[in-house]
Design a protein around this motif. Structure first.
Motif, mmCIF file in Angstrom:
data_model
loop_
_atom_site.group_PDB
_atom_site.id
_atom_site.type_symbol
_atom_site.label_atom_id
_atom_site.label_comp_id
_atom_site.label_asym_id
_atom_site.label_seq_id
_atom_site.Cartn_x
_atom_site.Cartn_y
_atom_site.Cartn_z
ATOM 1 N N TYR A 158 0.816 -1.217 0.000
ATOM 2 C CA TYR A 158 0.000 0.000 0.000
ATOM 3 C C TYR A 158 0.854 1.273 0.000
ATOM 4 O O TYR A 158 0.334 2.364 0.200
ATOM 5 C CB TYR A 158 -0.923 0.005 1.225
ATOM 6 C CG TYR A 158 -1.835 -1.190 1.263
ATOM 7 C CD1 TYR A 158 -3.031 -1.194 0.569
ATOM 8 C CD2 TYR A 158 -1.475 -2.329 1.986
ATOM 9 C CE1 TYR A 158 -3.877 -2.298 0.595
ATOM 10 C CE2 TYR A 158 -2.304 -3.444 2.015
ATOM 11 C CZ TYR A 158 -3.510 -3.429 1.314
ATOM 12 O OH TYR A 158 -4.326 -4.529 1.346
ATOM 13 N N GLU A 171 -0.336 3.792 -2.647
ATOM 14 C CA GLU A 171 -1.615 4.390 -2.286
ATOM 15 C C GLU A 171 -1.452 5.429 -1.184
ATOM 16 O O GLU A 171 -2.095 6.488 -1.202
ATOM 17 C CB GLU A 171 -2.600 3.295 -1.840
ATOM 18 C CG GLU A 171 -3.165 2.461 -2.969
ATOM 19 C CD GLU A 171 -2.232 1.307 -3.343
ATOM 20 O OE1 GLU A 171 -1.061 1.307 -2.868
ATOM 21 O OE2 GLU A 171 -2.651 0.430 -4.113
ATOM 22 N N THR A 223 0.122 8.574 -2.647
ATOM 23 C CA THR A 223 -0.833 9.313 -3.475
ATOM 24 C C THR A 223 -1.864 10.036 -2.609
ATOM 25 O O THR A 223 -2.219 11.207 -2.877
ATOM 26 C CB THR A 223 -1.546 8.347 -4.434
ATOM 27 O OG1 THR A 223 -0.577 7.736 -5.276
ATOM 28 C CG2 THR A 223 -2.554 9.110 -5.297
#
Length: 579
Positions: free
Chosen positions: A35, A38, A41
């Motif tokens: 992750y 993610e 971001t």
């Protein structure tokens, strides 16, 4: 009862086993590094900054679930240096599963940050690098709040920051502040409950030209709805200076600050830095008194303070004050120090000082009183030496206004009074000076010069009125052994010009072991004209005229005495001849 206890034990055991199994399952099935992208971001979308996770992410599974991070950094916004705005060497955070599963309570365990590094910059145009802004693009519609949308309770077991540093640069002023060796410990945090806070760090640039060790221990109360903060049981240390008490901010939006602090000892002189070097004559000429004072009027108008400060021992300008009590109220540009009381050198000080920064020109008012202060001790402490000793009293009630020193001096108005008991002026023996002057005039041997000359001042009092910077005194009296002094005149504080006349009168005749003819001066007025400036006073005494007048007066008195005796003899002879 035994059965109930048995079932409770079974349930608790099953819950612990379930927690262990869940932790093992998470550890085996979930890799947090999956992750990473993610997470980076999401942070970029929320802040407009780039988050870089350089180290590995690892899970903690027992006794609670959590994550441990390696090095990571957050970039500066565009237009600022390429170096990171914030970085850490490592972090760890954990979440307790059972409260979350059983009662929807979010209990976060210990949060640890190691090697925190913040680089804060404030630009001259008012922008800075710590305000966060989201990335450009369409905004997502906020989800409506519902009563069941999240955990019912929230808490953090504690927070610790170790080996941190913060650098702050103000490009408008050129100021730099660096905090190093930052260590912070925060106790258990729960909504609506106070928590403990301890921190320590070294500071450079916090006070100009100084390095300081700072520590803080307090209990913090936060009310997010009201926007208030309170620091209770406060202990703040700056090097050897320790303050205790409380500090409260009732409304952070209003910027109001209230405090009640006590300090054992404070040396204010250390905050002034090293003494300034004596200016060159050329630079002295450049200072005219018309330079703007540059008071931060906008900042003064923004102050909203109501506080009390007590200092056991305060050193300022070399003088030592004890039992200092100070009240400070500042609101809407009106700043007042009252009460302002202290003990010093056998006496006391009471003051009421007010600064009005509401207009274009600041206004200052003073109402100060010194009572029964040992002047010799005070002056020696402030200047290193004193020619004056005695118990002094002084009162000032004055006002002024202006944006320069000259404007302040020229607008000064008020009243001043002073008195002194048990006085002594060191370095000058007034009777030696009178005897020497008379001996020179009479062309006789000079008296022996005293080894430690001084003049006792048996009486000293006066009052003055100040009008537009001119101090006018018409009521001055002083006394020395066999002398009485009166005086009047003026001092122009703006031009530093002195115009004053003292009248000395001899009352009685002192004895110095020989007939020096001092009796000839008894009852004679001795005018002393003072002129020039306060830095260079010129004395003017017409000793020849004084002694000549005194001798001529004595001669006339002697002639009159002879005439009276001759007259009486003639009258007696006339009476005899009449028989």
């Amino acid at each position: 009862m035994a059965k109930l206890i048995r079932w409770v034990g079974i349930i608790v055991g099953l819950l612990v086993l379930l927690s262990i199994l869940l932790s093992v399952a998470v550890y085996m099935l979930v890799d947090p590094n999956d992750y990473r992208a993610e997470i980076e971001t999401a942070v970029t979308d929320a802040t407009g900054r780039t988050l870089s996770i350089d180290g590995e992410l690892s899970l903690k599974t027992f006794p609670c679930c959590g994550i441990r991070l390696g090095a990571l950094s957050l970039s500066n916004p565009p237009g600022f240096p390429d170096q990171p705005f914030a970085s850490i060497e490592g972090a760890a955070v954990s979440v307790q599963l059972l409260p979350l599963i059983l009662s929807q309570e979010l209990h976060i365990g210990q949060v640890e940050l190691a090697g925190l590094d913040l680089q804060m910059i404030s630009r001259a145009d008012g922008t800075n690098n710590w305000e966060m802004g989201g990335a450009t693009g369409a905004e997502t519609e906020a989800e409506p709040d519902t009563a069941d949308s999240g955990p019912g309770e929230f808490g953090v077991a504690g927070v610790s920051v170790s080996d941190g540093q913060i650098a702050y640069r103000d490009e408008a002023t050129g100021g730099d502040i660096r905090l190093s060796d930052i260590n912070i410990s925060i106790g258990k945090v729960a909504l609506g409950e106070p928590f403990s806070l301890s921190m320590a760090f070294n500071a450079e640039g916090l006070l100009e030209g100084m390095k300081n060790a700072v520590s803080l221990d307090t209990d913090v109360s936060l009310d997010l709805d009201a926007g208030s903060v309170a620091l209770e049981n406060l202990g703040l240390a700056l090097d050897d200076i320790v303050a205790k008490g409380w500090l409260r901010i009732p409304d952070m939006d209003q910027g109001q600050i209230a405090f009640d602090l006590a300090v054992d000892a404070l040396d204010a002189d250390i905050f002034l830095g090293p003494p300034a070097e004596e200016p060159e004559p050329a630079s002295e000429a450049e200072t005219t008194g018309d330079e703007p004072l540059d008071l931060p009027l906008q900042d003064l108008r923004a102050l909203n303070i109501d506080g009390s400060l007590g200092i056991g021992e305060l050193k300022a300008a070399g003088a030592t004050l004890t039992n200092v009590k100070l009240g400070l109220v500042a609101k809407n540009g009106l700043i007042r120090l009252n009460p302002f009381n202290a003990d010093l050198y056998g006496g006391s000080y009471a003051g009421d000082v007010q600064l009005d920064a509401r207009g274009q020109k600041p206004k200052v008012s003073l109402n100060d009183t010194l009572s029964s202060v040992h002047l010799g001790e005070l002056l020696t402490a402030m200047t290193g030496e004193s020619q004056l000793a005695g118990i002094g009293n002084l009162s000032i009630d004055a006002t002024t206004t202006g944006n320069t020193v000259n404007e302040m001096m020229g607008a000064l108005n008020g009243d001043v009074s002073l008195s002194m008991d048990e006085g002594r002026y060191l370095g000058t023996d007034i009777w030696y000076e009178i005897r020497k002057a008379k001996a020179k005039y009479s062309k006789t041997d000079l008296p022996e010069e005293p080894e430690n000359p001084y003049t006792d001042v048996t009486e000293f009092s006066g009052s003055a009125n100040v009008t537009n910077g001119v101090v006018r005194n018409d009521e001055f009296t002083a006394g020395a052994p066999f002398l009485r002094l009166t005086g009047n005149g003026s001092i122009n504080l703006l031009t530093d010009a002195l115009d004053y006349r003292l009248i000395a009168r001899m009352v009685g005749t002192p004895e110095f072991g020989g007939d020096e003819g001092l009796g000839e001066l008894e009852g004679i007025d001795i005018p002393v004209d003072l002129s020039g400036s306060l830095d260079s006073i010129d004395f003017s005494i017409d000793w020849g005229g004084i002694f000549g007048s005194a001798i001529e007066q004595k001669k006339e008195e002697k002639k009159e005495e002879v005439r009276e005796r001759a007259k009486k003899k003639l009258e007696g002879l006339k009476d005899k001849l009449s028989f």
